[in-house]
Structure formats: C-alpha cells, structure tokens
Scaffold this active site. Structure first.
Site, PDB file in Angstrom:
ATOM      1  N   HIS A 108       0.839  -1.426  -0.081  1.00 24.69           N
ATOM      2  CA  HIS A 108      -0.052  -0.081  -0.057  1.00 24.69           C
ATOM      3  C   HIS A 108       0.791   1.154  -0.019  1.00 24.69           C
ATOM      4  CE1 HIS A 108      -3.422   2.290   1.325  1.00 24.69           C
ATOM      5  NE2 HIS A 108      -2.449   3.183   2.010  1.00 24.69           N
ATOM      6  N   GLU A 109       1.811   1.402   0.795  1.00 22.73           N
ATOM      7  CA  GLU A 109       2.513   2.644   1.011  1.00 22.73           C
ATOM      8  C   GLU A 109       3.413   2.806  -0.137  1.00 22.73           C
ATOM      9  OE1 GLU A 109       1.963   4.579   3.334  1.00 22.73           O
ATOM     10  OE2 GLU A 109       0.767   3.055   4.315  1.00 22.73           O
ATOM     11  N   HIS A 165      -5.482   7.187  -2.143  1.00 26.28           N
ATOM     12  CA  HIS A 165      -6.290   6.213  -1.634  1.00 26.28           C
ATOM     13  C   HIS A 165      -7.454   5.967  -2.682  1.00 26.28           C
ATOM     14  CE1 HIS A 165      -4.976   6.856   2.633  1.00 26.28           C
ATOM     15  NE2 HIS A 165      -4.258   5.884   1.969  1.00 26.28           N
ATOM     16  N   HIS A 180       1.703   5.032  -2.503  1.00 28.27           N
ATOM     17  CA  HIS A 180       1.941   6.399  -2.543  1.00 28.27           C
ATOM     18  C   HIS A 180       3.099   6.823  -2.915  1.00 28.27           C
ATOM     19  CE1 HIS A 180      -1.944   6.559  -0.209  1.00 28.27           C
ATOM     20  NE2 HIS A 180      -1.440   6.065   0.731  1.00 28.27           N
TER      21      HIS A 180
HETATM   22 ZN    ZN Z   1      -2.378   5.175   2.334  1.00 30.63          ZN
END
Ligand code: ZN
Ligand code: ZN
Length: 264
Positions: free
Chosen positions: A211-212, A221, A215
């Site tokens: 997930h990170e 998101h 980014h």
């Molecule tokens: Zn996030």
C-alpha cells in the site's frame, strides 16, 4: 426544594453525557481534519462546525468509505473511524503529499527506482524485512516497467519509527504513511504497532508495504474496498494488486511492455 433537587440530579446525570458527546464530536472533527475532509482552520470556527460544513464533510467521509451517508456520528461511522488505517489523507485538503492519480499526480521521471531501509523494526528480522519490502515493490513491477533495487544510496527511504519522528507528522494511531514522488517517496511504518510477516497476530507488513509503495509512486487512496490502495486493511487480501490498483498505476507509468499479462 423540588426544583433545586431536580437541578442537582440534572447536573449530575447530564454533565458526563455532554462531556462524552463533546469528546466524541472533537475526535470526529480531528479525524475529518487529519484525513483531509475538513479544513484545519474550521476546528476553531464554531459557527462552521455547528453548520453544514461538519455534516457535509462527515457525508463525504461516509460516501468515501461506503457506509450509509447520514451526516451523523452514528455507529457505522464511529466504527469505521476506529479501524486501523494508513496516515495519508483520503483527500488532499490537509496535505498536498499525495495527489489523486485521477487529477494531477506527480510521478517519478524514471523507471528504475532504488530504495534503502535506513531504520529497521525492533520486532522483526532484518532479512525478513528485506525480503518483504522487495516482494511488495515487485507487485508494482509486475504490471508496469518499473523496477526496484535495494541500494545504500536508495532514493526511497524506508524507516520504522515511533510517535514524533522528524517529519512533522507524528504517528497517533496510524499504521504507516508515505510521501508522494515530488516529496521523495519516503515510507514510514509505526514501530509501536505489532507487525507480522506471514501468519499470526499483528498487522501484515507485506500488505501495508505494498500500500505505502503505491503512495511512493504517486497513487492516492481508492474507494474500492478490495484494492490495495483502500486506506484500511481488508481481511481478504489476495496478495496481489487489484484491477483498480493496476488501472491506477498503469495510468501513471503505462503497461508492462515485456509481457501480455497486465490487463486489469
Ligand atoms: Zn495510504
Ligand atoms: Zn513519517
């Protein structure tokens, strides 16, 4: 006498309820500000908060996370607000760290990216963290021409930190956060949380790292609950990117050219 008695009873029973209500309200406002639904200056503006701006931002939050849009601090809302999540705002109101990929995402202008883990977790073995971080980055390489390499002078700085850790964004409950490419793409995990690799109790480092990295590559998101870029940790992660993540990352970096396996 009766009136006095009634007033005492009223004061005794009502004050804690009011106190509880205002704490709940304050926490809700803080949450909405933290994750970009409410402007920070509205915290001190009581007329704004008592009016539609609070309810509207609550509605926006409810709509984003897919619960009934009531504009009220009801049970589903409070439950969602207490779920473990990523520290990056869902909307860019609070911070400009992450641009939504649907609008004006800033991306890396190179395909070969390097990273370094400059501060390890106190809970897990270094080689296990190395392998997990590599696996997480590889998921993004699977569907694009991006490649990732660990390096002593790596661009993407990965650290396990606690509370205040020098970037002005102290951990207060979030699992991790990351910066967009324009801000260096650093990834920070909260090491006061219990991390796991594989089975057992704790938060899944592989899932959170994947997930990170999203980014770090410029993604924001997603509203899609099964996607990696959903701000919370779904229980049913299939250990791969979801079509929504694939669509997002390919909009930024294009499809993988070396194989035909990349359609969402
Ligand atoms: Zn996030
Ligand atoms: Zn940080």
């Amino acid at each position: 006498m009766d009136v006095l008695y009634f007033s005492i009873i009223l004061t005794f029973f009502c004050l804690p309820i009011d106190g509880e209500k205002s704490t709940k309200f304050k926490k809700t406002v803080e949450y909405l500000v933290q994750y970009g639904y409410l402007e920070k200056n509205s915290m001190s503006n009581s007329s704004l908060l008592s009016g539609t701006s609070f309810r509207n931002s609550l509605r926006e939050f409810q709509s984003f996370v897919g619960i009934p849009v009531t504009g009220k601090m009801d049970k589903p809302t409070m439950k969602m607000m207490s779920a473990p999540r990523c520290g990056v705002p869902d909307k860019s109101g609070k911070s400009n760290r992450v641009k939504r990929y649907t609008t004006d995402a800033v991306i890396w202008n190179m395909k070969h990216l390097t990273y370094k883990i400059s501060k390890y977790s106190k809970q897990l073995k270094r080689n296990e963290i190395d392998t997990t971080i590599q696996k997480a980055s590889n998921l993004w390489s699977k569907y694009t021409d991006l490649t990732f390499e660990p390096s002593k002078r790596g661009k993407i700085d990965i650290r396990f930190e606690e509370r205040q850790h020098g970037d002005g964004d102290a951990f207060h409950g979030e699992l991790a956060h990351a910066f967009s490419p324009q801000d260096g793409g650093a990834i920070h995990f909260d090491d006061s949380k219990r991390w796991k690799i594989g089975f057992g109790p704790g938060y899944d480092l592989y899932q959170t790292a994947t997930h990170e990295f999203g980014h770090s590559l410029g993604l924001g998101h997603s509203k899609v609950k099964e996607s990696v870029m959903w701000p919370y940790l779904p229980n049913t992660w299939k250990r791969d990117l979801h079509p929504d993540d694939i669509k997002g990352i390919q909009e930024l970096y294009g499809k993988k050219t070396s194989c035909k396996c990349n359609s969402p």
